[in-house]
Motif scaffolding. Structure first.
Motif, PDB file in Angstrom:
ATOM      1  N   ARG A 112       0.768  -1.201   0.043  1.00 54.82           N
ATOM      2  CA  ARG A 112      -0.015   0.005  -0.400  1.00 54.82           C
ATOM      3  C   ARG A 112       0.667   1.229   0.046  1.00 54.82           C
ATOM      4  O   ARG A 112       1.748   1.215   0.636  1.00 54.82           O
ATOM      5  N   TRP A 113       0.655   2.098  -1.391  1.00 49.63           N
ATOM      6  CA  TRP A 113       1.421   3.398  -1.207  1.00 49.63           C
ATOM      7  C   TRP A 113       0.317   4.326  -0.951  1.00 49.63           C
ATOM      8  O   TRP A 113      -0.454   4.382  -1.522  1.00 49.63           O
ATOM      9  N   LEU A 114       0.732   5.398  -0.396  1.00 52.09           N
ATOM     10  CA  LEU A 114      -0.262   7.158  -0.149  1.00 52.09           C
ATOM     11  C   LEU A 114       0.351   7.404  -0.784  1.00 52.09           C
ATOM     12  O   LEU A 114       1.886   8.926  -0.094  1.00 52.09           O
ATOM     13  N   THR A 173       0.412  -3.042  -6.178  1.00 49.91           N
ATOM     14  CA  THR A 173       0.880  -2.149  -5.420  1.00 49.91           C
ATOM     15  C   THR A 173      -0.855  -1.611  -5.047  1.00 49.91           C
ATOM     16  O   THR A 173      -1.163  -0.730  -6.692  1.00 49.91           O
ATOM     17  N   ASP A 203      -3.216   4.783  -2.992  1.00 48.99           N
ATOM     18  CA  ASP A 203      -4.161   5.684  -2.709  1.00 48.99           C
ATOM     19  C   ASP A 203      -3.504   7.696  -3.665  1.00 48.99           C
ATOM     20  O   ASP A 203      -2.027   7.946  -2.863  1.00 48.99           O
ATOM     21  N   GLN A 223      -1.464   2.276   7.972  1.00 45.99           N
ATOM     22  CA  GLN A 223      -1.734   1.421   7.239  1.00 45.99           C
ATOM     23  C   GLN A 223      -1.160   1.330   6.027  1.00 45.99           C
ATOM     24  O   GLN A 223      -1.320   0.748   4.897  1.00 45.99           O
ATOM     25  N   TYR A 224       0.210   2.185   5.551  1.00 49.61           N
ATOM     26  CA  TYR A 224       1.017   1.860   4.530  1.00 49.61           C
ATOM     27  C   TYR A 224       2.558   2.039   4.702  1.00 49.61           C
ATOM     28  O   TYR A 224       3.212   2.340   5.381  1.00 49.61           O
ATOM     29  N   ASP A 225       2.468   1.311   2.944  1.00 49.24           N
ATOM     30  CA  ASP A 225       3.809   0.529   3.895  1.00 49.24           C
ATOM     31  C   ASP A 225       4.776   1.840   3.028  1.00 49.24           C
ATOM     32  O   ASP A 225       6.753   1.817   3.463  1.00 49.24           O
ATOM     33  N   VAL A 247       5.144   6.131   2.401  1.00 53.36           N
ATOM     34  CA  VAL A 247       3.934   7.131   1.545  1.00 53.36           C
ATOM     35  C   VAL A 247       4.765   8.171   0.968  1.00 53.36           C
ATOM     36  O   VAL A 247       6.449   8.425   1.616  1.00 53.36           O
TER      37      VAL A 247
END
Length: 357
Positions: A128-130, A151, A154, A189-191, A193
């Motif tokens: 997960r990537w923000l 991936t 967001d 929540q993210y791997d 940012v």
């Protein structure tokens, strides 16, 4: 082309009354009180680094950047208020500026992939990537399609560009608003940012970094890219150095300051890059800004009246006459500045990858 131009002219005419009403009250109300200390370290020894105007949109107003002689932090002083930011951002990233900005960032896949590879060298398969400050989501779409198909990307932004990104399926989820205000619901929540040319826009970059620490999971990474005001070209070119981007850019953080603050927040800096994020545009952008400054303005809603035929012809003539200088500057950027950028400290940006412990 003519229909699009006519539509734009009608749009400008519709926007003009609101802008003229805003400007009738003066631009002084858009600025907070001038501060006497550095917002980064609290140092009180400040010097004026730059005085300039809005060289891109040419909206009225004058802007000052101060430098802290204690830590080297450069910041807008007095800083724009929330109302001022709304006025100067209006029709820059969205509205009138939306298509132009979209065209600028579309087709830059190699640049987007280069940024992502700085991260995948340390985590090849983030789940997960923000992307904070995602704009229209072009980075997320390019990396998902070209490098990380598995991936989930967001995006977060305070403009309606992030809503466009979600609607166009460039991001899976688009969050509109302040990153620090949204950090609580996104905690852990993210791997990854990422913040690409985002921190310089923030009124409080330290608060943004603390929000990032909350959102990145332990063992995850924070990827940051910002303009480097320690570049020698920032002094040589003065107000014509594009990354100053007044009045949108509020803070310029020296890389040593950022490294120290990340360590204090519990991150380990695992990579620092200068050559890779450098964009070979400094000289050609300076010429372009100068031509725009000396030529009559194009039609915009913050002008009382549309420019007449003579002023339009003069503007075209100035830019046509400037073509040789633009071509020469482009060549120099690519064959002279870029190869020597790191050695001579000419890089206009830096990139940092940090792991949350």
């Amino acid at each position: 082309m003519s229909d699009a131009k006519d539509e734009r002219e009608r749009w400008i005419a519709e926007l003009r009354p609101r802008y003229q009403q805003d400007l009738a009250e003066g631009t002084e109300r858009y600025f907070a009180p001038r501060r006497a200390d550095c917002p980064w370290c609290g140092g009180e020894l400040l010097s004026t680094r730059l005085r300039t105007t809005d060289l891109l949109q040419h909206k009225p107003g004058r802007f000052t950047l101060d430098r802290c002689e204690t830590c080297g932090h450069v910041f807008q002083n007095p800083r724009l208020t929330a109302e001022g930011l709304e006025f100067y951002y209006r029709d820059f990233y969205d509205g009138l500026g939306e298509k132009q900005l979209g065209d600028l960032f579309d087709g830059r896949d190699s640049s987007h992939l280069g940024r992502a590879r700085s991260m995948t060298a340390h985590d090849p398969t983030p789940k997960r990537w923000l992307d904070v400050g995602t704009g229209h989501g072009h980075f997320c779409a390019a990396v998902r399609d070209g490098l990380l198909p598995d991936t989930s990307f967001d995006g977060l932004d305070f403009t309606d560009g992030v809503e466009i990104a979600e609607r166009e399926k460039r991001v899976e989820r688009g969050y509109r608003g302040s990153f620090p205000a949204l950090a609580g619901e996104l905690a852990g929540q993210y791997d990854v940012v990422s913040m690409f040319h985002y921190l310089e826009h923030s009124a409080d970059p330290d608060r943004e970094l603390r929000a990032a620490r909350e959102v990145v999971r332990p063992g995850g990474h924070l990827l940051i890219e910002v303009p480097d005001a320690e570049s020698r070209l920032s002094r040589l070119l003065g107000r014509w150095w594009l990354p100053w981007l007044q009045p949108q850019h509020l803070h310029f953080i020296p890389v040593a300051n950022l490294r120290d603050r990340l360590r204090e927040l519990g991150f380990t800096v695992v990579a620092e890059e200068h050559t890779e994020p450098h964009e070979a545009i400094d000289l050609v952008a300076a010429v372009w800004l100068l031509l725009g400054h000396i030529s009559p303005p194009e039609n915009t809603p913050w002008l009382e009246q549309p420019p007449g035929v003579l002023r339009r012809v003069t503007r075209t003539a100035v830019f046509v006459a400037g073509i040789p200088a633009l071509l020469a500057a482009t060549v120099l950027d690519r064959i002279a500045v870029r190869p020597l950028a790191r050695r001579l400290r000419l890089c206009n940006a830096y990139r940092v990858v940090a792991r949350r412990e």
